[in-house]
Design an enzyme around this catalytic site. Structure first.
Site, mmCIF file in Angstrom:
data_model
loop_
_atom_site.group_PDB
_atom_site.id
_atom_site.type_symbol
_atom_site.label_atom_id
_atom_site.label_comp_id
_atom_site.label_asym_id
_atom_site.label_seq_id
_atom_site.Cartn_x
_atom_site.Cartn_y
_atom_site.Cartn_z
ATOM 1 N N THR A 167 25.759 -30.919 66.867
ATOM 2 C CA THR A 167 26.510 -31.689 68.013
ATOM 3 C C THR A 167 26.759 -30.467 68.934
ATOM 4 O O THR A 167 26.905 -30.440 70.290
ATOM 5 C CB THR A 167 27.581 -32.319 67.687
ATOM 6 O OG1 THR A 167 27.290 -33.364 66.640
ATOM 7 C CG2 THR A 167 28.470 -32.895 68.803
ATOM 8 N N THR A 185 34.464 -29.917 58.002
ATOM 9 C CA THR A 185 35.855 -30.193 58.435
ATOM 10 C C THR A 185 36.934 -30.481 57.783
ATOM 11 O O THR A 185 38.093 -30.792 57.898
ATOM 12 C CB THR A 185 35.664 -31.350 59.437
ATOM 13 O OG1 THR A 185 35.120 -32.196 58.668
ATOM 14 C CG2 THR A 185 34.806 -31.139 60.554
ATOM 15 N N ILE A 220 31.277 -37.916 53.827
ATOM 16 C CA ILE A 220 32.601 -37.757 53.488
ATOM 17 C C ILE A 220 33.486 -37.167 54.584
ATOM 18 O O ILE A 220 34.907 -37.770 54.880
ATOM 19 C CB ILE A 220 32.655 -36.591 51.969
ATOM 20 C CG1 ILE A 220 31.489 -37.183 51.239
ATOM 21 C CG2 ILE A 220 33.909 -36.577 51.730
ATOM 22 C CD1 ILE A 220 31.869 -38.373 50.535
ATOM 23 N N LYS A 269 45.145 -43.140 61.864
ATOM 24 C CA LYS A 269 46.483 -43.289 61.380
ATOM 25 C C LYS A 269 47.460 -42.655 62.133
ATOM 26 O O LYS A 269 48.515 -43.511 62.405
ATOM 27 C CB LYS A 269 46.534 -42.455 59.834
ATOM 28 C CG LYS A 269 48.123 -42.425 59.200
ATOM 29 C CD LYS A 269 48.129 -41.867 57.885
ATOM 30 C CE LYS A 269 49.736 -41.874 57.523
ATOM 31 N NZ LYS A 269 49.737 -41.320 55.999
ATOM 32 N N HIS A 292 22.251 -82.054 62.637
ATOM 33 C CA HIS A 292 23.378 -81.858 61.654
ATOM 34 C C HIS A 292 22.723 -81.361 60.370
ATOM 35 O O HIS A 292 23.268 -81.669 59.282
ATOM 36 C CB HIS A 292 23.843 -83.247 61.628
ATOM 37 C CG HIS A 292 24.334 -83.633 62.674
ATOM 38 N ND1 HIS A 292 25.298 -83.195 63.528
ATOM 39 C CD2 HIS A 292 24.228 -84.895 63.416
ATOM 40 C CE1 HIS A 292 25.511 -83.923 64.605
ATOM 41 N NE2 HIS A 292 25.148 -85.021 64.453
ATOM 42 N N GLY A 316 18.541 -84.623 70.895
ATOM 43 C CA GLY A 316 19.324 -83.657 70.883
ATOM 44 C C GLY A 316 19.325 -82.646 69.643
ATOM 45 O O GLY A 316 20.367 -82.147 69.283
ATOM 46 N N ASN A 321 22.655 -86.121 47.642
ATOM 47 C CA ASN A 321 21.474 -86.357 47.062
ATOM 48 C C ASN A 321 20.430 -86.482 47.960
ATOM 49 O O ASN A 321 20.408 -87.179 48.774
ATOM 50 C CB ASN A 321 21.519 -87.599 46.386
ATOM 51 C CG ASN A 321 22.468 -87.241 44.966
ATOM 52 O OD1 ASN A 321 22.387 -86.324 44.289
ATOM 53 N ND2 ASN A 321 23.249 -88.394 44.723
ATOM 54 N N ARG A 334 21.567 -91.400 44.263
ATOM 55 C CA ARG A 334 20.305 -91.179 44.530
ATOM 56 C C ARG A 334 19.617 -92.366 45.185
ATOM 57 O O ARG A 334 18.725 -92.308 45.852
ATOM 58 C CB ARG A 334 19.423 -90.437 43.470
ATOM 59 C CG ARG A 334 18.441 -89.859 43.744
ATOM 60 C CD ARG A 334 18.066 -88.791 42.494
ATOM 61 N NE ARG A 334 19.084 -87.820 42.482
ATOM 62 C CZ ARG A 334 19.087 -86.658 43.322
ATOM 63 N NH1 ARG A 334 18.191 -86.421 44.222
ATOM 64 N NH2 ARG A 334 20.020 -85.977 42.996
ATOM 65 N N ARG A 386 15.476 -77.779 39.749
ATOM 66 C CA ARG A 386 16.268 -78.569 40.798
ATOM 67 C C ARG A 386 16.501 -77.956 42.087
ATOM 68 O O ARG A 386 16.726 -76.616 42.076
ATOM 69 C CB ARG A 386 17.570 -79.439 40.158
ATOM 70 C CG ARG A 386 18.701 -78.361 40.017
ATOM 71 C CD ARG A 386 19.879 -79.355 39.662
ATOM 72 N NE ARG A 386 21.098 -78.450 39.657
ATOM 73 C CZ ARG A 386 22.077 -78.814 39.044
ATOM 74 N NH1 ARG A 386 22.353 -79.767 38.443
ATOM 75 N NH2 ARG A 386 23.271 -77.975 39.455
#
Length: 520
Positions: free
Chosen positions: A40, A70, A129, A140, A277, A306, A417, A437, A516
């Protein structure tokens, strides 16, 4: 408490250097002293900005391959010292600590390094870190310190400094809140990476993070507030899509689009999915996308109005022309050609989303659902049954077997179901979300009758899939009455033998998957 704070000294140390030179020149022109580190500092000097190296200030060189730069009282004291506390001011004077009024820091690209497939050593070296420590210290003490953690913050800071060389408490407080969110998300990424390395799918503590993408007009209903956040998975879909046209997406749109696109990803052949939906109301596969669209639409043309449409191939002009004839809320596809874009532009309120790619339906992923006081977490339902096991006297034909696989795939994406009838590569009846079902089987058949308009229901000669076992023979009998000739179900009921006998008595072929697909 002081509202506005002058900026006389800044510490800048960034991995993402977007806007760095321009901002550094701006600060220098205002007489702000700039502390910096490594790359930087070099970039700022190349831009003609005078920089004080942090090592000059601390008297300690960068060490341990840059792991320590730092972490020193001269730096953290400058960020944490309260300027209105006489004891702090005296301690800073005694220890020759200079106040730092502005902190510009962003973190090593840990998530990006992991996503690129880097080895463990490289990933560990991008665990920052010093950066998080600086950010937390400055945030803070935001009563006196302004903290920028992403390049987008620089414009907000510059706007206030241009006015009178100060920043407001409201800005500093907002940036402090974002700073802690930033470090929390970073730590979550590191934590989840380590959990993955230990093989612990469900560690004692789990952290979730998301990036705000869109505030929505409302949630499922107008009295509910809502927003859309994205994670860092990069999974192609609604979170990565570019919206080409149309109104802003709603909460329900986003939910339905996700359901449609995930189902579209399940098919290797070209597929068209229509969702309403969050349930598919029409699915078809065909080498001709227009044919797939027409057959998907025929399953339930009333519900398709829609609705949401997803395709797993690039949109062409022929399909786009057909789509433009019906009122649709959203169309999502990996890509679209120019002719297709022109057709859909004739429906300016239609939302068009392009993702650039299809998601991998087999890729491991995690899903979450909130509960009062907590949430549930599970792996995505990417289970693929192996060989279908024939349990009846008659085995399914090759054509029936192909349709059974499509039906069971669609069933995975229908609310339980779930009962799905398929014929010739297209759904012809979908029963979703019923408490029994047998009701799902009957509703799906009735909808097929409605779509036939008094003609021959498409369920005659179809196959049927159930997302879970038939607890009694009545559900299977309802499917047989609708005209189904073959059945796929997980099996595993105490009454499997009774159900198998009922299938044999009616000449049905039935296969068990052993897997399932409840979807609640």
């Amino acid at each position: 408490m002081t509202n506005r704070i002058s900026v006389r000294r800044a510490l800048i140390s960034v991995s993402n250097k977007t806007g760095l030179e321009a901002f550094g020149c701006f600060l220098a022109a205002r007489g702000v002293e700039i502390l910096s580190t490594g790359g930087t500092a070099q970039r700022l000097r190349e831009a003609g900005v005078t920089v004080v190296e942090v090592s000059e200030r601390t008297g300690v060189p960068e060490m341990l391959d840059g792991r320590v730069k730092t972490l020193h009282p001269a730096i953290h004291g400058g960020l944490l010292g309260c300027r209105d506390d006489p004891s702090h001011v005296e301690a800073m004077k005694v220890h020759d600590i200079w106040p730092i009024d502005l902190l510009v820091v962003n973190l090593y690209p840990f998530a990006e390094t992991v996503a690129a497939g880097a080895d463990d050593a490289a990933c560990i070296e991008t665990i920052d870190i010093g950066g998080p420590a600086l950010i937390r210290a400055g945030a803070k003490n935001h009563h006196f310190v302004t903290v920028a953690t992403v390049p987008e913050h620089l414009d907000d800071i510059r706007a206030e400094l241009e006015a009178d060389g100060t920043t407001s408490l409201s800005l500093r407080r907002r940036l402090a809140a974002e700073a802690y969110s930033h470090t929390a998300a970073y730590d979550a990424a590191v934590s989840n990476w380590f959990a993955g390395k230990t093989g612990d799918a469900f560690p004692p503590r789990i952290s979730l993070s998301g990036v705000h993408r869109q505030t929505l007009r409302y949630g499922e209903n107008p009295h509910q507030s809502a927003a859309f956040y994205t994670d860092s998975s990069g999974r192609p879909g609604v979170a990565t899509a570019e919206q080409i046209q149309g109104k802003a997406l709603s909460y329900n749109n986003l939910n339905d689009v996700d359901a449609a696109f995930e189902l579209a990803s399940e098919f290797e052949r070209p597929a068209v999915i229509i969702v309403k939906h969050a349930n598919p109301c029409g699915v078809a596969v065909s080498d001709d996308l227009v044919e797939a669209w027409n057959r998907a639409l025929a399953c339930d043309p009333i519900s398709a109005f829609g609705g949401i449409v997803a395709v797993n191939r690039p949109l062409d002009d022929a399909l786009a022309e057909q789509l433009s004839r019906l009122f649709l809320e959203v169309v999502i596809a990996p890509r679209a050609d120019e002719a297709a874009l022109a057709w859909l532009a004739s429906r300016p309120n239609l939302r068009l989303l392009l993702t650039g790619a299809m998601p991998d339906p087999l890729a491991p992923a995690t899903t979450f659902r909130s509960l009062a006081g907590g949430f549930l977490i599970q792996g995505r339902d990417n289970g693929q049954p192996g060989e279908f096991r024939t349990v009846t006297e008659r085995a399914p034909s090759e054509a029936e077997l192909a349709d059974l696989r499509i039906a069971f795939t669609v069933c995975k994406h229908v609310k339980s179901n779930a009962i799905v009838y398929v014929k010739g590569g297209a759904t012809v009846g979908v029963g979703a979300g019923q408490m029994s079902r047998v009701d799902s089987a009957r509703i799906a058949a009735r909808k097929a009758e409605d779509a036939a308009g008094g003609g021959r229901p498409a369920t005659i000669g179809s196959v049927v899939a159930s997302d879970a076992f038939f607890p009694f023979a009545d559900g299977l009998l309802a499917a047989a009455e609708a005209g189904a000739t073959a059945v796929v179900q997980p099996g595993g009921s105490m009454r499997d033998e009774e159900v198998i006998r009922a299938a044999d008595e009616r000449g049905l072929a039935m296969v068990f998957t052993g897997m399932r697909h409840f979807r609640h």
